[in-house]
Design a protein around this motif. Structure first.
Motif, PDB file in Angstrom:
ATOM      1  N   MET A   1       0.636  -1.101   0.125  1.00 25.24           N
ATOM      2  CA  MET A   1       0.155  -0.249  -0.077  1.00 25.24           C
ATOM      3  C   MET A   1       0.961   1.200   0.218  1.00 25.24           C
ATOM      4  N   THR A   2       0.735   1.995  -0.820  1.00 20.38           N
ATOM      5  CA  THR A   2       1.478   3.205  -1.168  1.00 20.38           C
ATOM      6  C   THR A   2       0.870   4.319  -0.632  1.00 20.38           C
ATOM      7  N   ARG A   3       1.568   5.242   0.443  1.00 19.58           N
ATOM      8  CA  ARG A   3       0.963   6.100   1.102  1.00 19.58           C
ATOM      9  C   ARG A   3       1.449   7.825   0.460  1.00 19.58           C
ATOM     10  N   SER A   4       0.537   8.547   0.189  1.00 20.85           N
ATOM     11  CA  SER A   4       0.857   9.633  -0.576  1.00 20.85           C
ATOM     12  C   SER A   4       1.028  10.566   0.678  1.00 20.85           C
ATOM     13  N   ARG A   5       2.226  11.429   0.329  1.00 19.19           N
ATOM     14  CA  ARG A   5       2.565  12.388   1.470  1.00 19.19           C
ATOM     15  C   ARG A   5       2.257  13.776   1.095  1.00 19.19           C
ATOM     16  N   ARG A   6       1.652  14.553   2.036  1.00 18.98           N
ATOM     17  CA  ARG A   6       1.648  15.980   1.513  1.00 18.98           C
ATOM     18  C   ARG A   6       2.778  16.769   1.699  1.00 18.98           C
ATOM     19  N   ASP A   7       3.077  17.721   0.776  1.00 20.23           N
ATOM     20  CA  ASP A   7       4.217  18.669   1.055  1.00 20.23           C
ATOM     21  C   ASP A   7       3.901  19.503   2.101  1.00 20.23           C
ATOM     22  N   PRO A   8       4.865  19.666   3.202  1.00 22.07           N
ATOM     23  CA  PRO A   8       4.751  20.425   4.330  1.00 22.07           C
ATOM     24  C   PRO A   8       4.609  21.891   4.138  1.00 22.07           C
ATOM     25  N   ASP A   9       5.394  22.305   3.158  1.00 20.45           N
ATOM     26  CA  ASP A   9       5.324  23.588   2.946  1.00 20.45           C
ATOM     27  C   ASP A   9       4.132  24.066   2.310  1.00 20.45           C
ATOM     28  N   LEU A  10       3.410  23.090   1.599  1.00 25.08           N
ATOM     29  CA  LEU A  10       2.086  23.650   1.072  1.00 25.08           C
ATOM     30  C   LEU A  10       1.086  23.877   2.413  1.00 25.08           C
ATOM     31  N   VAL A  11       1.096  22.896   3.405  1.00 30.51           N
ATOM     32  CA  VAL A  11       0.269  23.053   4.209  1.00 30.51           C
ATOM     33  C   VAL A  11       0.894  24.139   5.314  1.00 30.51           C
ATOM     34  N   ARG A  12       1.813  24.236   5.414  1.00 27.72           N
ATOM     35  CA  ARG A  12       2.440  25.523   6.263  1.00 27.72           C
ATOM     36  C   ARG A  12       1.814  26.902   5.726  1.00 27.72           C
ATOM     37  N   ALA A  13       2.072  26.880   4.230  1.00 28.50           N
ATOM     38  CA  ALA A  13       1.828  28.239   3.826  1.00 28.50           C
ATOM     39  C   ALA A  13       0.229  28.400   3.789  1.00 28.50           C
ATOM     40  N   TYR A  14      -0.647  27.425   3.487  1.00 31.55           N
ATOM     41  CA  TYR A  14      -2.106  27.452   3.743  1.00 31.55           C
ATOM     42  C   TYR A  14      -2.195  28.103   5.030  1.00 31.55           C
ATOM     43  N   VAL A  15      -1.682  27.781   6.160  1.00 30.74           N
ATOM     44  CA  VAL A  15      -1.783  27.870   7.468  1.00 30.74           C
ATOM     45  C   VAL A  15      -1.354  29.407   7.599  1.00 30.74           C
ATOM     46  N   ARG A  16      -0.217  29.773   7.175  1.00 27.68           N
ATOM     47  CA  ARG A  16       0.524  31.059   7.432  1.00 27.68           C
ATOM     48  C   ARG A  16      -0.139  32.261   6.698  1.00 27.68           C
ATOM     49  N   THR A  17      -1.088  31.951   5.931  1.00 22.73           N
ATOM     50  CA  THR A  17      -1.924  32.917   5.239  1.00 22.73           C
ATOM     51  C   THR A  17      -3.453  33.063   5.591  1.00 22.73           C
ATOM     52  N   GLY A  18      -3.774  32.140   6.365  1.00 23.48           N
ATOM     53  CA  GLY A  18      -5.222  32.346   7.008  1.00 23.48           C
ATOM     54  C   GLY A  18      -6.049  31.407   6.070  1.00 23.48           C
ATOM     55  N   GLY A  19      -5.422  30.555   5.134  1.00 25.18           N
ATOM     56  CA  GLY A  19      -6.266  29.788   4.287  1.00 25.18           C
ATOM     57  C   GLY A  19      -6.447  30.677   3.018  1.00 25.18           C
ATOM     58  N   ARG A  20      -5.808  31.777   2.796  1.00 25.02           N
ATOM     59  CA  ARG A  20      -5.842  32.439   1.398  1.00 25.02           C
ATOM     60  C   ARG A  20      -4.820  31.787   0.485  1.00 25.02           C
ATOM     61  N   SER A  21      -5.220  31.730  -0.765  1.00 25.74           N
ATOM     62  CA  SER A  21      -4.150  31.430  -1.651  1.00 25.74           C
ATOM     63  C   SER A  21      -3.708  32.370  -2.669  1.00 25.74           C
ATOM     64  N   ARG A  22      -4.327  33.642  -2.717  1.00 21.63           N
ATOM     65  CA  ARG A  22      -4.091  34.506  -3.665  1.00 21.63           C
ATOM     66  C   ARG A  22      -3.986  36.083  -2.962  1.00 21.63           C
ATOM     67  N   PRO A  23      -3.103  36.954  -3.391  1.00 22.89           N
ATOM     68  CA  PRO A  23      -2.981  37.957  -2.676  1.00 22.89           C
ATOM     69  C   PRO A  23      -4.201  39.020  -3.259  1.00 22.89           C
ATOM     70  N   THR A  24      -4.265  39.773  -2.469  1.00 23.06           N
ATOM     71  CA  THR A  24      -5.613  41.049  -2.722  1.00 23.06           C
ATOM     72  C   THR A  24      -5.264  41.925  -3.958  1.00 23.06           C
ATOM     73  N   ARG A  25      -3.970  41.922  -4.478  1.00 22.90           N
ATOM     74  CA  ARG A  25      -3.456  42.819  -5.706  1.00 22.90           C
ATOM     75  C   ARG A  25      -2.747  41.959  -6.390  1.00 22.90           C
TER      76      ARG A  25
END
Length: 116
Positions: A1-25
């Motif tokens: 069984m192969t387990r997929s691993r999430r990129d820790p930087d992706l999760v961290r970036a999501y948390v650091r921006t309050g869940g936002r993925s795009r800047p307002t400008r």
């Protein structure tokens, strides 16, 4: 069984921006910014780090901020956009975009004529 691993930087970036993925400008990696005001009260740690860096080093690009602070550029764009929205960071006007002195004097004379 192969387990997929999430990129820790992706999760961290999501948390650091309050869940936002795009800047307002629209910002790119070569957008220049400079500190205009003190850090906002209650600013998060990333915002404080960006403000401290910009206050100490002057005009910096998004790419330079990301490199100095070892932060993902996507996070830096969101943090910088938030700080720009609040007036804490600004983009310096290039010298070639500044109006001629003669034009400014004409505008000033016109304003004086209107108020007389």
């Amino acid at each position: 069984m192969t387990r997929s691993r999430r990129d820790p930087d992706l999760v961290r970036a999501y948390v650091r921006t309050g869940g936002r993925s795009r800047p307002t400008r629209e910002l790119d990696l070569v957008t220049l910014v400079v500190a205009a005001l003190a850090p906002p009260p209650g600013a998060g740690p990333d915002a404080r780090r960006v403000m401290n860096l910009c206050s100490g080093r002057g005009v910096l690009s998004i790419a330079e901020i990301a490199a100095y602070l070892d932060m993902p550029p996507s996070v830096v764009k969101i943090v910088v956009a938030d700080l720009m929205d609040g007036g804490h960071l600004s983009t310096p006007t290039p010298a070639e975009n500044l109006p001629e002195i003669a034009l400014l004097e004409e505008v000033l004379n016109g304003l004086r004529a209107l108020s007389a």
